[in-house]
Design an enzyme around this catalytic site. Structure first.
Site, PDB file in Angstrom:
ATOM      1  N   GLY A 207       5.145  -0.322  43.139  1.00 24.81           N
ATOM      2  CA  GLY A 207       6.190  -0.736  42.209  1.00 24.81           C
ATOM      3  C   GLY A 207       5.928  -2.154  41.731  1.00 24.81           C
ATOM      4  O   GLY A 207       5.220  -2.925  42.385  1.00 24.81           O
TER       5      GLY A 207
ATOM      6  N   GLN B 260       7.516 -10.294  37.950  1.00 29.70           N
ATOM      7  CA  GLN B 260       6.341 -10.562  38.790  1.00 29.70           C
ATOM      8  C   GLN B 260       5.105 -10.903  37.965  1.00 29.70           C
ATOM      9  O   GLN B 260       4.136 -11.438  38.485  1.00 29.70           O
ATOM     10  CB  GLN B 260       6.054  -9.373  39.717  1.00 29.70           C
ATOM     11  CG  GLN B 260       7.130  -9.176  40.777  1.00 29.70           C
ATOM     12  CD  GLN B 260       6.800  -8.009  41.677  1.00 29.70           C
ATOM     13  OE1 GLN B 260       7.126  -6.866  41.358  1.00 29.70           O
ATOM     14  NE2 GLN B 260       6.129  -8.272  42.787  1.00 29.70           N
TER      15      GLN B 260
ATOM     16  N   CYS C 173       5.409  -6.700  49.376  1.00 29.08           N
ATOM     17  CA  CYS C 173       5.642  -7.075  47.989  1.00 29.08           C
ATOM     18  C   CYS C 173       4.391  -7.749  47.459  1.00 29.08           C
ATOM     19  O   CYS C 173       3.806  -8.599  48.139  1.00 29.08           O
ATOM     20  CB  CYS C 173       6.831  -8.036  47.926  1.00 29.08           C
ATOM     21  SG  CYS C 173       7.231  -8.545  46.247  1.00 29.08           S
ATOM     22  N   LEU C 174       3.989  -7.370  46.241  1.00 30.37           N
ATOM     23  CA  LEU C 174       2.777  -7.958  45.661  1.00 30.37           C
ATOM     24  C   LEU C 174       2.943  -9.467  45.455  1.00 30.37           C
ATOM     25  O   LEU C 174       1.953 -10.180  45.353  1.00 30.37           O
ATOM     26  CB  LEU C 174       2.438  -7.275  44.330  1.00 30.37           C
ATOM     27  CG  LEU C 174       2.081  -5.780  44.447  1.00 30.37           C
ATOM     28  CD1 LEU C 174       1.880  -5.174  43.073  1.00 30.37           C
ATOM     29  CD2 LEU C 174       0.836  -5.586  45.314  1.00 30.37           C
TER      30      LEU C 174
ATOM     31  N   HIS D  44      14.105  -1.982  45.791  1.00 29.86           N
ATOM     32  CA  HIS D  44      13.282  -3.196  45.918  1.00 29.86           C
ATOM     33  C   HIS D  44      12.991  -3.790  44.540  1.00 29.86           C
ATOM     34  O   HIS D  44      13.131  -4.998  44.327  1.00 29.86           O
ATOM     35  CB  HIS D  44      11.986  -2.827  46.661  1.00 29.86           C
ATOM     36  CG  HIS D  44      10.975  -3.921  46.785  1.00 29.86           C
ATOM     37  ND1 HIS D  44      10.498  -4.372  47.999  1.00 29.86           N
ATOM     38  CD2 HIS D  44      10.324  -4.652  45.843  1.00 29.86           C
ATOM     39  CE1 HIS D  44       9.615  -5.346  47.788  1.00 29.86           C
ATOM     40  NE2 HIS D  44       9.473  -5.519  46.490  1.00 29.86           N
ATOM     41  N   GLU D  45      12.614  -2.937  43.588  1.00 34.06           N
ATOM     42  CA  GLU D  45      12.249  -3.437  42.247  1.00 34.06           C
ATOM     43  C   GLU D  45      13.486  -3.904  41.472  1.00 34.06           C
ATOM     44  O   GLU D  45      13.426  -4.904  40.758  1.00 34.06           O
ATOM     45  CB  GLU D  45      11.493  -2.366  41.461  1.00 34.06           C
ATOM     46  CG  GLU D  45      10.200  -1.869  42.114  1.00 34.06           C
ATOM     47  CD  GLU D  45       9.272  -2.974  42.568  1.00 34.06           C
ATOM     48  OE1 GLU D  45       9.262  -4.072  41.975  1.00 34.06           O
ATOM     49  OE2 GLU D  45       8.547  -2.758  43.556  1.00 34.06           O
TER      50      GLU D  45
ATOM     51  N   HIS E 249      14.375  -7.359  42.331  1.00 30.74           N
ATOM     52  CA  HIS E 249      13.568  -8.391  41.667  1.00 30.74           C
ATOM     53  C   HIS E 249      14.216  -8.864  40.364  1.00 30.74           C
ATOM     54  O   HIS E 249      14.083 -10.024  39.985  1.00 30.74           O
ATOM     55  CB  HIS E 249      12.179  -7.838  41.298  1.00 30.74           C
ATOM     56  CG  HIS E 249      11.155  -7.966  42.387  1.00 30.74           C
ATOM     57  ND1 HIS E 249      10.719  -9.181  42.873  1.00 30.74           N
ATOM     58  CD2 HIS E 249      10.436  -7.027  43.052  1.00 30.74           C
ATOM     59  CE1 HIS E 249       9.788  -8.977  43.799  1.00 30.74           C
ATOM     60  NE2 HIS E 249       9.600  -7.673  43.936  1.00 30.74           N
TER      61      HIS E 249
HETATM   62 NI    NI Z   1       8.244  -6.762  45.311  1.00 32.48          NI
END
Ligand code: NI
Length: 178
Positions: free
Chosen positions: A46, A51, A94-95, A136-137, A140
């Site tokens: 995701g 991000q 998380c990236l 989660h997304e 963000h």
């Molecule tokens: Ni993340």
């Protein structure tokens, strides 16, 4: 389409609240394409637009396992309509917080409203990994990170590590510039 650089902690943009998409137009679709390419290249399941530095309410997800065919989803203005009282726990990463994984408890099932790639209003009911990834997304988009759902002590350890690393990198860059 292009793979874009992914922001990491402690970049303050990760704490920004993203603005709603007014219309899913060619510009938004191009952003969705870049996000999918960036997510697959990482690789991740995701990605939220912030991000890659775009403070707009767009997320992409693909919960398919490695041995399954790709199942990309692009969601503009995603909104949780309903969340189950029943909780489930997944080890999240998380990236934007590379190499850190922690168990996070969230509602096991959610119903999410969003605009699809063509701007059509849709709803999805999700459980399992997809329910976790969507939550989660969507977090963000409001500047919330998975570390906000773990203990304060664990969160501070992780955040401090990234702050120190950023300081070291800044110092190294300053020395190189001398
Ligand atoms: Ni993340």
């Amino acid at each position: 389409m292009a793979v874009r650089p992914i922001l990491t902690l402690p970049d303050p943009r990760l704490r920004a609240k993203s603005a709603p998409v007014a219309k899913v137009d060619a510009h938004v679709r191009a952003l969705m394409d870049d996000m999918l390419e960036t997510m697959y290249a990482a690789p991740g399941v995701g990605l939220a637009a912030i991000q890659i530095g775009e403070a707009t309410r767009v997320i992409v997800v693909d919960p398919a396992r490695k041995d399954e065919p790709k199942a990309p989803m692009t969601l503009a203005n995603p909104r949780i309509l309903e969340a189950s009282a029943e909780m489930s726990s997944y080890e999240e990463g998380c990236l934007s917080i590379p190499d850190h994984y922690e168990e996070v408890e969230r509602p096991a099932r959610v119903r999410v409203a969003y605009l699809d790639r063509d701007g059509a209003a849709r709803e999805i009911e999700a459980d399992g990994l997809l329910a976790t990834v969507l939550q989660h997304e969507i977090d963000h988009l409001d500047g919330v990170l998975f570390v906000d759902h773990i203990s304060r002590l664990k969160r501070q350890l992780i955040v401090k590590k990234f702050q120190k690393q950023a300081k070291r990198e800044a110092e190294a860059a300053a020395t190189a510039a001398d």
